[in-house]
Design an enzyme around this catalytic site. Sequence first.
Site, PDB file in Angstrom:
ATOM      1  N   GLY A  13      36.090  23.093  -5.629  1.00  0.00           N
ATOM      2  CA  GLY A  13      35.323  23.633  -6.758  1.00  0.00           C
ATOM      3  C   GLY A  13      34.770  25.016  -6.453  1.00  0.00           C
ATOM      4  O   GLY A  13      35.106  25.637  -5.435  1.00  0.00           O
ATOM      5  N   PHE A  14      33.918  25.476  -7.345  1.00  0.00           N
ATOM      6  CA  PHE A  14      33.371  26.841  -7.246  1.00  0.00           C
ATOM      7  C   PHE A  14      32.593  27.027  -5.936  1.00  0.00           C
ATOM      8  O   PHE A  14      32.991  27.797  -5.045  1.00  0.00           O
ATOM      9  CB  PHE A  14      32.503  27.096  -8.494  1.00  0.00           C
ATOM     10  N   ILE A  15      31.496  26.306  -5.781  1.00  0.00           N
ATOM     11  CA  ILE A  15      30.663  26.492  -4.582  1.00  0.00           C
ATOM     12  C   ILE A  15      31.390  25.948  -3.348  1.00  0.00           C
ATOM     13  O   ILE A  15      31.407  26.578  -2.286  1.00  0.00           O
ATOM     14  CB  ILE A  15      29.290  25.799  -4.770  1.00  0.00           C
ATOM     15  N   TYR A 155      22.422  14.439 -16.199  1.00  0.00           N
ATOM     16  CA  TYR A 155      22.839  15.168 -14.993  1.00  0.00           C
ATOM     17  C   TYR A 155      21.658  15.348 -14.037  1.00  0.00           C
ATOM     18  O   TYR A 155      21.754  15.049 -12.841  1.00  0.00           O
ATOM     19  CB  TYR A 155      23.418  16.535 -15.394  1.00  0.00           C
ATOM     20  N   LYS A 159      20.969  13.761 -10.167  1.00  0.00           N
ATOM     21  CA  LYS A 159      20.709  14.570  -8.963  1.00  0.00           C
ATOM     22  C   LYS A 159      19.405  14.130  -8.300  1.00  0.00           C
ATOM     23  O   LYS A 159      19.311  14.059  -7.067  1.00  0.00           O
ATOM     24  CB  LYS A 159      20.665  16.059  -9.319  1.00  0.00           C
TER      25      LYS A 159
END
Length: 321
Positions: A13-15, A155, A159
């Site tokens: 993914g991005f990170i 979401y 978390k």
Amino acid sequence: MRKGRYLVTGGAGFIGSHLVDRLMESDPGRVVVIDNFDDFYDPQIKQANIARHLQNRAFRLYEADIRNYNSIKQLFADEVIDVVIHLAAKAGVRPSVADPRTYTEVNVNGTVNLLDLAQKNGIRKFVFGSSSSVYGPAAIPPFKEDAPLTPISPYAATKAAGELMAHTYSHLYGMQIACLRFFTVYGPRQRPDLAIHKFARLITSKRPIPVYGDGSSERDFTYIDDIIQGVMAGIEYDATPFEIINLGESQTITVTRMIELLEDALGEKAIIDRQPPQPGDMPRTHADISKAQRLLDYQPSTPIEAGITKFVDWLKKGGKV
Ligand SMILES: NC(=O)c1ccc[n+]([C@@H]2O[C@H](COP(=O)([O-])OP(=O)(O)OC[C@H]3O[C@@H](n4cnc5c(N)ncnc54)[C@H](O)[C@@H]3O)[C@@H](O)[C@H]2O)c1
């Protein structure tokens, strides 16, 4: 000294892919990625994010779903790992309102699967990618890690649940766990659903950009290199068994200002399509980063003006890094 052996979940993914790049530069013993190439956005983008490492013998990709305990159990049996950096998740606030069950399965059950397998395989070090969204609208800016949490989206709640489970595992089994609360991350390879990337593409193609609310909501946008600096320091941190640490830029701007910066960098005017505020969205985020500075020597160095320019340069080069 033994070279580090890392498991990065969500590493395509991005990170995650930026972290993989950084770890691979450090001449590691091993970098193992678990990713299921979820179709939240185009999986080909994720394939491209990690393509350069596929032939490297220090790198190993497991295409697996963290919800599937037995398939990832085999990976833990096959690989020797020192540190788990858990970034795999269903990301995105708004889609979580429509699909809370999938978010819970991936972000809560998946996280417990990883904590459990790390513990059972004697892996003491675990880094969890958490989010500024856990704070909710009641937190007083700048947000400090000990503020009460009032999450307002599934979401965000998943978390917060992940952090609580991480604390429990640290307490019960002496695992060394850092939960890092990322504040809106942007930069090359940014998720296409996130505002800076989405707006930039729409502005470039002269299409209207949907702005939820009056544009006065505020975000602490954090440049990817600064986040990676913080994650790398979180991997090294071992002074205390459990910590929750904000990673932000600590410079909050309005959505309207962010659009102006994008317009300047792109040399194009945005067409605004005003939409009602979205349920689950935070009115503002703003990180107090004094704890990260103290514990991780974290020094974010890319103000939004410079970061947007870098992002637009990347986009203009065809969005490839
Ligand atoms: N980008 C941000 O602004 C931001 C802010 C706060 C927190 N975070 C957190 O940082 C982490 C990385 O976010 P990102 O922006 O890079 O998102 P991303 O969607 O680009 O990366 C997440 C990766 O996890 C993978 N994944 C999803 N479900 C999976 C599953 N069931 N099994 C295995 N892999 C799975 C996806 O395929 C993807 O490659 C996430 O945990 C996210 O919640 C991101």
